[in-house]
Design an enzyme around this catalytic site. Structure first.
Site, PDB file in Angstrom:
ATOM      1  N   LYS A  72      33.353  76.727  25.828  1.00 39.13           N
ATOM      2  CA  LYS A  72      34.544  77.081  26.231  1.00 39.13           C
ATOM      3  C   LYS A  72      34.245  77.910  27.384  1.00 39.13           C
ATOM      4  O   LYS A  72      33.259  78.997  26.923  1.00 39.13           O
ATOM      5  CB  LYS A  72      35.819  76.612  25.242  1.00 39.13           C
ATOM      6  N   CYS A 124      35.454  78.165  38.453  1.00 39.99           N
ATOM      7  CA  CYS A 124      36.982  77.526  38.112  1.00 39.99           C
ATOM      8  C   CYS A 124      38.187  77.358  39.405  1.00 39.99           C
ATOM      9  O   CYS A 124      38.264  78.497  40.172  1.00 39.99           O
ATOM     10  CB  CYS A 124      37.206  78.623  36.843  1.00 39.99           C
TER      11      CYS A 124
END
Length: 310
Positions: free
Chosen positions: A45, A130
Site C-alpha cells: 500500500k 494519488c
C-alpha cells in the site's frame, strides 16, 4: 513452452502479473496472500510517514464496469511495510515493490532517505498520482515541480525507483512528461493510476461519501486510457525505463494488450478486489493460451509490437 517471466532494472520475476497498490496490500495478511499466489511479486500500500485512517466510509464502491474510490491513503505507515518486506526478502529471495507517497516534498525526501539507509533490496514505487487526498493535487500533473522533486531524490537515492503516474490525456502532455522522466535513472513508470474525480450516481445519490462523491475511476472504464498511456510512454521513454501497465485488467486478453502496448509487467486492481488472488492463476492461464495460439514463447516476442493501420 510458454514463459511469463519478465525483467525490470535487472531483477527477474517468474510471472509478469502483480497487484496494484491499493488492492490486497494493506497489511501482512493481504500481502502474504498475494505473495503465495501465482503473482510474480507484490507492491505494498502507498505508505505515508505515519499511519493514516484515510477518508470516511463508504469510500469504495464496485459498479458493473469497474469501481470508484476515494480512499484517502489509509495505510499503516512506512515502518510497517519496510520492516515486512525486509523480513520477507530474507525468507524468499524475491524482489518486492515498496510504494510510498509523502504528503509534502519534505516528507517524501525523509522517507526515501530512510529507505536508502535501510537494507531493503527491492524497488520503490513513488506514487506521484494519488487523486483522493482532499487539498492535495496530483503532483505528476505539475511537471516543473515533479522535475525538481526527482532532481532532489536522485541526488542521494541509489536504489531502483520508479514512479506511479496519473493518466495523461493530450499528446503534448505525453511529450512534455517523457522529456522530464527521461532526465532521470528511473527503473520504471507505472501507467496508470485511477482517472481522478469521476462521479457515479445511484438513483439520485452519489455512491461514496468523501468529496461529495468524487473519486478515482477504475476497471473497464479506464482500459483504453491505460493502454494509450502505456504505449505513449513506451514510444517516448528511453529503453532502460520499463513500463508497468495498470488499468482495466480482468482477462488474459487485457494482459496481452498491455504487453502488446509495451508493458513489461502488468498490475491488477479492481478485478483483484472483486475476484481475489485466484485471479492471478486464471489470468496466467488465459495469457498462456493466447501466446500458444500465436506462437509466442515469451512476452518479449510481442512486447511493444502493436500494429498500426496502413
Amino acid at each position: 513452452m510458454v514463459l511469463l517471466n519478465t525483467t525490470i532494472a535487472g531483477y527477474e520475476f517468474d510471472n509478469c502479473l502483480m497487484n496494484a497498490a491499493g488492492v490486497c496490500c494493506y497489511d501482512h495478511e493481504e500481502l502474504t496472500m498475494v505473495d503465495q499466489s501465482s503473482a510474480g511479486t507484490f507492491v505494498t500500500k502507498s505508505a505515508t510517514k505515519t499511519s493514516r485512517e484515510g477518508n470516511p466510509l463508504p469510500r469504495y464502491q464496485a459498479v458493473p464496469l469497474g469501481s470508484i474510490n476515494s480512499m484517502g491513503l489509509p495505510n499503516l505507515g512506512l515502518d510497517y511495510y519496510l520492516d515486512y518486506v525486509r523480513q520477507l526478502e530474507k525468507q524468499t529471495k524475491k524482489t518486492y515493490f515498496l510504494s510510498m507517497t509523502g504528503l509534502s516534498k519534505e516528507e517524501t525526501l525523509e522517507m526515501l532517505k530512510q529507505v536508502e539507509l535501510s537494507d531493503f533490496k527491492g524497488m520503490v514505487e513513488l506514487n506521484l498520482s494519488c487523486p483522493n487526498v482532499p487539498g492535495k493535487p496530483q503532483l505528476a500533473y505539475d511537471l516543473p515541480t515533479t522535475e525538481n522533486l526527482l532532481t532532489e531524490v536522485f541526488a542521494f537515492f541509489t536504489k531502483p525507483l520508479g514512479v506511479k503516474l496519473p493518466p495523461y490525456f493530450d499528446i503534448a502532455h505525453f511529450d512534455a512528461a517523457a522529456e522530464v522522466y527521461n532526465k532521470f535513472p528511473l527503473a520504471f513508470v507505472n501507467c496508470v493510476n485511477s482517472i481522478g474525480n469521476g462521479l457515479i450516481i445511484n438513483d439520485e445519490t452519489v455512491v461514496i461519501k468523501p468529496k461529495n462523491g468524487f473519486g478515482g475511476i477504475g476497471g473497464d472504464y479506464i482500459k483504453p486510457t491505460a493502454l494509450a498511456n502505456v504505449h505513449a510512454f513506451y514510444q517516448r521513454l528511453k529503453p532502460s525505463i520499463k513500463i508497468i501497465g495498470t488499468g482495466g485488467v480482468k482477462t488474459g486478453r487485457d494482459v496481452f494488450e498491455h504487453i502488446l502496448c509495451g508493458a513489461s509487467m502488468v498490475q491488477v486492481g479492481t478485478a483483484l478486489e472483486k475476484e481475489g488472488v485466484e485471479i492471478f492463476a486464471r489470468l496466467s492461464q488465459e495469457l498462456t493460451e493466447i501466446m500458444q495460439e500465436k506462437g509466442y514463447q515469451t512476452i518479449e516476442d510481442f512486447r511493444g509490437k502493436l500494429q498500426y493501420l496502413a
